[in-house]
Write a protein that holds these residues in place. Structure first.
Motif, PDB file in Angstrom:
ATOM      1  N   MET A   1      13.396 -17.407   6.013  1.00 22.65           N
ATOM      2  CA  MET A   1      12.100 -17.770   5.464  1.00 22.65           C
ATOM      3  C   MET A   1      11.239 -16.499   5.313  1.00 22.65           C
ATOM      4  SD  MET A   1       9.477 -20.520   6.982  1.00 22.65           S
ATOM      5  CE  MET A   1       8.641 -21.449   5.766  1.00 22.65           C
ATOM      6  N   ALA A   2      10.524 -16.390   4.244  1.00 19.49           N
ATOM      7  CA  ALA A   2       9.696 -15.213   3.964  1.00 19.49           C
ATOM      8  C   ALA A   2       8.443 -15.221   4.826  1.00 19.49           C
ATOM      9  CB  ALA A   2       9.305 -15.197   2.498  1.00 19.49           C
ATOM     10  N   VAL A   3       8.134 -14.045   5.352  1.00 20.61           N
ATOM     11  CA  VAL A   3       6.949 -13.887   6.192  1.00 20.61           C
ATOM     12  C   VAL A   3       5.954 -13.019   5.434  1.00 20.61           C
ATOM     13  CG1 VAL A   3       6.084 -13.018   8.386  1.00 20.61           C
ATOM     14  CG2 VAL A   3       8.362 -14.036   8.260  1.00 20.61           C
ATOM     15  N   PRO A   4       4.698 -13.478   5.310  1.00 18.73           N
ATOM     16  CA  PRO A   4       3.720 -12.666   4.578  1.00 18.73           C
ATOM     17  C   PRO A   4       3.417 -11.358   5.315  1.00 18.73           C
ATOM     18  CG  PRO A   4       2.655 -14.569   5.573  1.00 18.73           C
ATOM     19  CD  PRO A   4       4.123 -14.730   5.784  1.00 18.73           C
ATOM     20  N   LYS A   5       3.167 -10.315   4.531  1.00 16.79           N
ATOM     21  CA  LYS A   5       2.877  -9.005   5.117  1.00 16.79           C
ATOM     22  C   LYS A   5       1.481  -9.007   5.723  1.00 16.79           C
ATOM     23  CE  LYS A   5       5.739  -6.166   2.148  1.00 16.79           C
ATOM     24  NZ  LYS A   5       5.759  -5.034   1.214  1.00 16.79           N
ATOM     25  N   LYS A   6       1.354  -8.216   6.772  1.00 11.81           N
ATOM     26  CA  LYS A   6       0.061  -8.086   7.426  1.00 11.81           C
ATOM     27  C   LYS A   6      -0.824  -7.185   6.573  1.00 11.81           C
ATOM     28  CE  LYS A   6      -1.771  -7.237  11.991  1.00 11.81           C
ATOM     29  NZ  LYS A   6      -1.451  -6.773  13.341  1.00 11.81           N
ATOM     30  N   ARG A   7      -2.005  -7.627   6.278  1.00 15.50           N
ATOM     31  CA  ARG A   7      -2.918  -6.835   5.447  1.00 15.50           C
ATOM     32  C   ARG A   7      -3.606  -5.772   6.281  1.00 15.50           C
ATOM     33  NH1 ARG A   7      -5.932 -11.444   1.762  1.00 15.50           N
ATOM     34  NH2 ARG A   7      -4.068 -12.131   0.674  1.00 15.50           N
ATOM     35  N   THR A   8      -3.751  -4.581   5.720  1.00 11.69           N
ATOM     36  CA  THR A   8      -4.456  -3.502   6.414  1.00 11.69           C
ATOM     37  C   THR A   8      -5.936  -3.568   6.063  1.00 11.69           C
ATOM     38  OG1 THR A   8      -4.006  -1.969   4.602  1.00 11.69           O
ATOM     39  CG2 THR A   8      -2.453  -1.987   6.436  1.00 11.69           C
ATOM     40  N   SER A   9      -6.735  -3.209   7.007  1.00 10.52           N
ATOM     41  CA  SER A   9      -8.175  -3.260   6.828  1.00 10.52           C
ATOM     42  C   SER A   9      -8.649  -2.087   5.974  1.00 10.52           C
ATOM     43  CB  SER A   9      -8.864  -3.230   8.189  1.00 10.52           C
ATOM     44  OG  SER A   9     -10.252  -3.141   8.029  1.00 10.52           O
ATOM     45  N   LYS A  10      -9.483  -2.369   4.989  1.00 14.45           N
ATOM     46  CA  LYS A  10     -10.017  -1.301   4.141  1.00 14.45           C
ATOM     47  C   LYS A  10     -11.058  -0.477   4.891  1.00 14.45           C
ATOM     48  CE  LYS A  10      -9.231  -3.412  -0.345  1.00 14.45           C
ATOM     49  NZ  LYS A  10      -9.818  -3.873  -1.591  1.00 14.45           N
ATOM     50  N   SER A  11     -11.791  -1.123   5.801  1.00 10.78           N
ATOM     51  CA  SER A  11     -12.836  -0.392   6.512  1.00 10.78           C
ATOM     52  C   SER A  11     -12.244   0.678   7.419  1.00 10.78           C
ATOM     53  CB  SER A  11     -13.706  -1.357   7.325  1.00 10.78           C
ATOM     54  OG  SER A  11     -12.944  -1.982   8.335  1.00 10.78           O
ATOM     55  N   LYS A  12     -11.069   0.429   8.013  1.00 14.75           N
ATOM     56  CA  LYS A  12     -10.449   1.437   8.869  1.00 14.75           C
ATOM     57  C   LYS A  12     -10.038   2.659   8.061  1.00 14.75           C
ATOM     58  CE  LYS A  12      -8.734  -1.524  12.539  1.00 14.75           C
ATOM     59  NZ  LYS A  12      -7.548  -2.025  13.245  1.00 14.75           N
ATOM     60  N   SER A  13      -9.498   2.442   6.886  1.00 12.75           N
ATOM     61  CA  SER A  13      -9.072   3.578   6.070  1.00 12.75           C
ATOM     62  C   SER A  13     -10.281   4.358   5.552  1.00 12.75           C
ATOM     63  CB  SER A  13      -8.192   3.117   4.923  1.00 12.75           C
ATOM     64  OG  SER A  13      -8.908   2.268   4.050  1.00 12.75           O
ATOM     65  N   LYS A  14     -11.390   3.665   5.271  1.00 11.67           N
ATOM     66  CA  LYS A  14     -12.593   4.359   4.818  1.00 11.67           C
ATOM     67  C   LYS A  14     -13.196   5.193   5.944  1.00 11.67           C
ATOM     68  CE  LYS A  14     -13.944   1.191   1.151  1.00 11.67           C
ATOM     69  NZ  LYS A  14     -14.948   0.233   0.668  1.00 11.67           N
ATOM     70  N   LYS A  15     -13.157   4.650   7.164  1.00 13.12           N
ATOM     71  CA  LYS A  15     -13.678   5.411   8.301  1.00 13.12           C
ATOM     72  C   LYS A  15     -12.857   6.672   8.525  1.00 13.12           C
ATOM     73  CE  LYS A  15     -15.749   1.717  11.037  1.00 13.12           C
ATOM     74  NZ  LYS A  15     -15.668   0.965  12.305  1.00 13.12           N
ATOM     75  N   ALA A  16     -11.538   6.555   8.396  1.00 10.56           N
ATOM     76  CA  ALA A  16     -10.676   7.708   8.594  1.00 10.56           C
ATOM     77  C   ALA A  16     -10.959   8.776   7.548  1.00 10.56           C
ATOM     78  CB  ALA A  16      -9.213   7.282   8.539  1.00 10.56           C
ATOM     79  N   LEU A  17     -11.180   8.367   6.308  1.00 14.10           N
ATOM     80  CA  LEU A  17     -11.483   9.316   5.243  1.00 14.10           C
ATOM     81  C   LEU A  17     -12.820   9.996   5.498  1.00 14.10           C
ATOM     82  CD1 LEU A  17     -10.580  10.433   2.491  1.00 14.10           C
ATOM     83  CD2 LEU A  17     -11.821   8.564   1.426  1.00 14.10           C
ATOM     84  N   TRP A  18     -13.822   9.218   5.939  1.00 20.84           N
ATOM     85  CA  TRP A  18     -15.141   9.775   6.220  1.00 20.84           C
ATOM     86  C   TRP A  18     -15.054  10.783   7.357  1.00 20.84           C
ATOM     87  CZ3 TRP A  18     -18.311   9.765  10.525  1.00 20.84           C
ATOM     88  CH2 TRP A  18     -19.614  10.178  10.301  1.00 20.84           C
ATOM     89  N   LYS A  19     -14.306  10.454   8.406  1.00 14.48           N
ATOM     90  CA  LYS A  19     -14.179  11.367   9.540  1.00 14.48           C
ATOM     91  C   LYS A  19     -13.454  12.649   9.137  1.00 14.48           C
ATOM     92  CE  LYS A  19     -14.323   7.981  13.244  1.00 14.48           C
ATOM     93  NZ  LYS A  19     -13.597   7.379  14.375  1.00 14.48           N
ATOM     94  N   LYS A  20     -12.466  12.524   8.262  1.00 18.38           N
ATOM     95  CA  LYS A  20     -11.721  13.698   7.808  1.00 18.38           C
ATOM     96  C   LYS A  20     -12.636  14.626   7.007  1.00 18.38           C
ATOM     97  CE  LYS A  20      -7.308  14.665   5.567  1.00 18.38           C
ATOM     98  NZ  LYS A  20      -6.182  14.076   4.838  1.00 18.38           N
ATOM     99  N   LYS A  21     -13.448  14.055   6.121  1.00 18.25           N
ATOM    100  CA  LYS A  21     -14.383  14.871   5.340  1.00 18.25           C
ATOM    101  C   LYS A  21     -15.401  15.546   6.248  1.00 18.25           C
ATOM    102  CE  LYS A  21     -14.275  12.396   0.943  1.00 18.25           C
ATOM    103  NZ  LYS A  21     -15.066  11.603  -0.009  1.00 18.25           N
TER     104      LYS A  21
END
Length: 54
Positions: A1-21
């Protein structure tokens, strides 16, 4: 049976980008401050207290 993929949070990726900048901007600021203190700055004009005319 197919299992839906876990969605990644957009806010976490935006925070990581902001911290990197922010990290790279802080490195540039420290580098500029060091060059000003050693009088080796070529891209920044710094006027000391003696150069101000009131």
């Amino acid at each position: 049976m197919a299992v839906p993929k876990k969605r990644t949070s957009k806010s976490k990726s935006k925070k990581a980008l902001w911290k990197k900048k922010a990290h790279f901007e802080s490195i540039k600021a420290v580098s500029l401050a060091k060059s000003i203190l050693t009088n080796k700055s070529t891209s920044f004009i710094y006027l000391g207290k003696k150069d101000f005319i009131l």
